[in-house]
Scaffold this active site. Structure first.
Site, mmCIF file in Angstrom:
data_model
loop_
_atom_site.group_PDB
_atom_site.id
_atom_site.type_symbol
_atom_site.label_atom_id
_atom_site.label_comp_id
_atom_site.label_asym_id
_atom_site.label_seq_id
_atom_site.Cartn_x
_atom_site.Cartn_y
_atom_site.Cartn_z
ATOM 1 C CB ALA A 12 -0.915 -0.093 1.314
ATOM 2 C CG ASN A 104 12.561 -5.335 -4.232
ATOM 3 O OD1 ASN A 104 12.323 -5.041 -2.975
ATOM 4 N ND2 ASN A 104 12.503 -4.508 -5.205
ATOM 5 C CG HIS A 184 11.042 -2.882 -16.708
ATOM 6 N ND1 HIS A 184 10.671 -1.598 -17.360
ATOM 7 C CD2 HIS A 184 10.809 -2.164 -15.394
ATOM 8 C CE1 HIS A 184 10.276 -0.663 -16.919
ATOM 9 N NE2 HIS A 184 10.391 -1.253 -15.396
HETATM 10 N N1 APR Z 1 4.213 -7.633 2.469
HETATM 11 C C1 APR Z 1 3.585 -6.565 2.155
HETATM 12 N N2 APR Z 1 3.934 -5.440 1.815
HETATM 13 C C2 APR Z 1 5.145 -5.200 1.872
HETATM 14 C C3 APR Z 1 6.272 -6.133 2.037
HETATM 15 C C4 APR Z 1 5.709 -7.610 2.618
HETATM 16 N N3 APR Z 1 6.424 -8.504 2.675
HETATM 17 N N4 APR Z 1 7.334 -5.580 2.030
HETATM 18 C C5 APR Z 1 7.191 -4.561 1.583
HETATM 19 N N5 APR Z 1 5.985 -3.892 1.600
HETATM 20 C C6 APR Z 1 5.392 -2.824 1.072
HETATM 21 C C7 APR Z 1 6.023 -1.651 1.800
HETATM 22 O O1 APR Z 1 5.796 -1.517 3.273
HETATM 23 C C8 APR Z 1 5.537 -0.521 1.174
HETATM 24 O O2 APR Z 1 4.369 0.286 1.724
HETATM 25 O O3 APR Z 1 5.447 -2.634 -0.089
HETATM 26 C C9 APR Z 1 5.106 -1.088 -0.247
HETATM 27 C C10 APR Z 1 6.145 -0.674 -1.470
HETATM 28 O O4 APR Z 1 5.602 0.764 -1.571
HETATM 29 P P1 APR Z 1 6.715 1.871 -1.754
HETATM 30 O O5 APR Z 1 7.684 1.749 -0.903
HETATM 31 O O6 APR Z 1 6.081 3.287 -1.989
HETATM 32 O O7 APR Z 1 7.157 1.636 -3.339
HETATM 33 P P2 APR Z 1 6.369 1.929 -4.924
HETATM 34 O O8 APR Z 1 6.666 3.113 -5.183
HETATM 35 O O9 APR Z 1 5.005 1.691 -4.691
HETATM 36 O O10 APR Z 1 6.993 0.831 -5.687
HETATM 37 C C11 APR Z 1 6.849 -0.596 -5.469
HETATM 38 O O11 APR Z 1 7.133 -1.349 -7.706
HETATM 39 O O12 APR Z 1 7.910 -0.142 -9.507
HETATM 40 C C12 APR Z 1 8.234 -0.864 -8.709
HETATM 41 O O13 APR Z 1 10.592 -0.495 -8.193
HETATM 42 C C13 APR Z 1 9.374 -0.323 -7.485
HETATM 43 O O14 APR Z 1 9.721 -2.500 -6.520
HETATM 44 C C14 APR Z 1 9.183 -1.328 -6.516
HETATM 45 C C15 APR Z 1 7.481 -1.416 -6.341
#
Ligand code: APR
Length: 354
Positions: A12, A104, A184
Site C-alpha cells: 500500500a 525484493n 525492463h
Molecule cells: N508484505 C507486504 N507489503 C510489503 C512487504 C511484504 N513482505 N514488503 C514491503 N511491503 C510494502 C512496503 O511496506 C511499502 O508500503 O510494499 C510497499 C512498497 O511501496 P513503496 O515503497 O511506496 O514503493 P512503490 O513506489 O509503490 O514501488 C513498489 O514497484 O515499480 C516498482 O521499483 C518499484 O519495486 C518497487 C515497487
C-alpha cells in the site's frame, strides 16, 4: 459491465495507493483486498481513506485490509507492488533495478507464501522490480500456468516512448502507436520499425538521429523520474499501465499489449519472462504474438534476452540459498557440542549412584 468479485493488491505504498483508488474509481472490482506490513496499519488507513470517498464518486466497493496476507482471501487476481523502490543515495546516484534484487527477492517469497495460502488460484500481475527477476521468482514459487502470471513493464516503457515521440512530432499521443520489448532495464528495445504516427512510419516525422536520442531517453526514463523525485520511483504511470492490462482481462478486450510473459519457445527463448506483445483477455495472456524485427532490432532483442538470462541465473543462485536457509530454519535446532557435554555431566553415569 464486467467486474471482478475481488481484486488484491500487495503493498500500500505509492503504487498500491494509486491502484486502490483507480480500481475503485473505475469500478473494476466489488471488493478490493490490500496488504501491507507497514505499521501501524497503513493498508487499513489507505483503504479507509478511499472508502470514505466512494459515496462521492458513486462507487459501491468493499475494502479489506491487513498487515498479514489474509486480506487476499478469495481474490481472483492479485497485483504485486511489494518491494523497495529505487531511491536516490546521498551522493546523488541511485541503485539499478538489479541492485534491488536481494531485498525484493525475500519480499517476493513472502508474497508467494501469502498468495499460496489465501488465494492459490488467483492470477498475478507483478510490478515489483527488478521486474523480470521478481516475476521469474514468483513463478517458481507459485507454479501458475503461464497465462495466469505476467509482469508489467512494456506498457509503461511503450507509453514513455509514445509520449516522447508525440512531443517531438507535435502530435497527439493518441496518434502514436509503438512497442517497447525485451527486459525492463537499460537493454529494453523500442521497435522503431513498428512505430507509426497515424499509420505513417515514424521516420516521416522524426529524423533517425533524433529517434536514437529519444530511444536512449526511453531506456533511462525510469531513472530520470527517480532522480527528479529523490525519494522513490514513478508511481502514477506504472499504475495506469498495470490497469490497462487488468482492464483487458476484466472486460475481455483481446487487446495486444507488450507484457512480460514466460516464453516457452517463442522468439527462440525458453523459460524466461520477456517483454513481448500478447493478446490479453479474460483468460489472461491468451496468445503471444511474434513481431517481425529488422536484423538490428533482432540483435538488440537478443542482447536484452541475455541480460534477463543473467539476472535469472542470479535469481536461481540466490533463490537456492534462500530455500536452503528456510529449510534449515524449519529443522529443530541440533544441540551444540558444549551444551551436549553439559547435559551429559548433569546425567548420572549409567550404573553409578548419585
Ligand atoms: N508484505 C507486504 N507489503 C510489503 C512487504 C511484504 N513482505 N514488503 C514491503 N511491503 C510494502 C512496503 O511496506 C511499502 O508500503 O510494499 C510497499 C512498497 O511501496 P513503496 O515503497 O511506496 O514503493 P512503490 O513506489 O509503490 O514501488 C513498489 O514497484 O515499480 C516498482 O521499483 C518499484 O519495486 C518497487 C515497487
Amino acid at each position: 459491465m464486467a467486474i471482478k468479485r475481488k481484486l488484491g493488491i500487495v503493498g500500500a505504498g505509492n503504487i498500491g495507493g494509486i491502484l486502490l483508488l483507480e480500481i475503485a474509481a473505475r469500478k473494476l472490482a466489488r471488493t478490493i483486498g490490500i496488504v501491507d506490513i507497514k505499521p501501524p496499519a497503513v493498508a487499513a488507513g489507505k483503504a479507509l481513506d478511499v472508502a470514505e470517498g466512494t459515496p462521492i464518486i458513486n462507487a459501491d466497493v468493499n475494502f479489506v485490509a491487513s498487515r498479514d496476507f489474509s486480506a487476499l482471501e478469495g481474490c481472483e487476481c492479485v497485483i504485486n507492488t511489494a518491494g523497495v523502490p529505487r531511491a536516490m543515495r546521498p551522493d546523488g546516484t541511485f541503485p539499478s533495478r538489479e541492485e534491488l534484487l536481494a531485498t525484493n527477492l525475500q519480499i517476493a517469497d513472502a508474497v508467494a507464501d501469502g498468495i499460496n495460502m489465501y488465494c492459490p488460484d488467483a492470477c498475478l500481475v507483478n510490478i515489483a522490480n527488478p521486474l523480470d527477476a521478481i516475476v521469474y521468482r514468483l513463478h517458481q514459487k507459485l507454479k501458475k500456468p503461464k497465462h495466469r502470471i505476467s509482469g508489467m513493464a512494456g506498457v509503461l516503457d511503450t507509453a514513455r516512448y509514445r509520449l516522447f515521440i508525440a512531443q517531438e512530432a507535435g502530435v497527439s499521443v493518441e496518434n502514436v502507436e509503438a512497442m517497447v520489448l525485451g527486459g525492463h532495464g537499460d537493454t529494453m528495445v523500442p521497435i522503431r520499425s513498428c512505430t507509426r504516427i497515424a499509420g505513417m512510419p515514424v521516420e516521416q516525422f522524426i529524423s533517425s538521429k533524433r529517434l536514437d536520442e529519444i530511444e536512449d531517453r526511453v531506456r533511462k526514463a525510469g531513472g530520470e523520474v527517480v532522480s527528479l523525485l529523490g525519494t522513490g520511483s514513478a508511481f502514477v504511470s506504472p499504475c495506469w499501465a498495470t490497469l490497462e492490462m487488468m482492464e483487458a482481462q476484466v472486460h475481455d478486450k483481446k487487446k495486444i499489449l507488450p507484457v512480460a510473459t514466460l516464453l516457452e519457445g517463442e522468439y527462440g527463448v525458453h523459460g524466461l519472462f520477456i517483454g513481448v506483445p500478447a493478446i490479453m483477455g479474460r483468460g489472461g495472456i491468451e496468445k503471444v504474438i511474434e513481431v517481425k524485427m529488422t536484423p538490428a532490432e533482432k540483435e538488440l532483442f537478443k542482447a536484452s534476452v541475455e541480460a534477463v538470462r543473467q539476472t535469472a541465473r542470479e535469481v536461481d543462485r540466490m533463490g537456492a540459498e534462500m530455500d536452503k536457509a528456510k529449510k534449515a530454519a524449519r529443522k529443530p535446532a541440533a544441540k551444540k557440542p558444549a551444551a551436549k557435554a553439559a547435559a551429559a555431566k548433569k546425567q548420572p553415569a549409567p550404573g553409578k549412584k548419585k
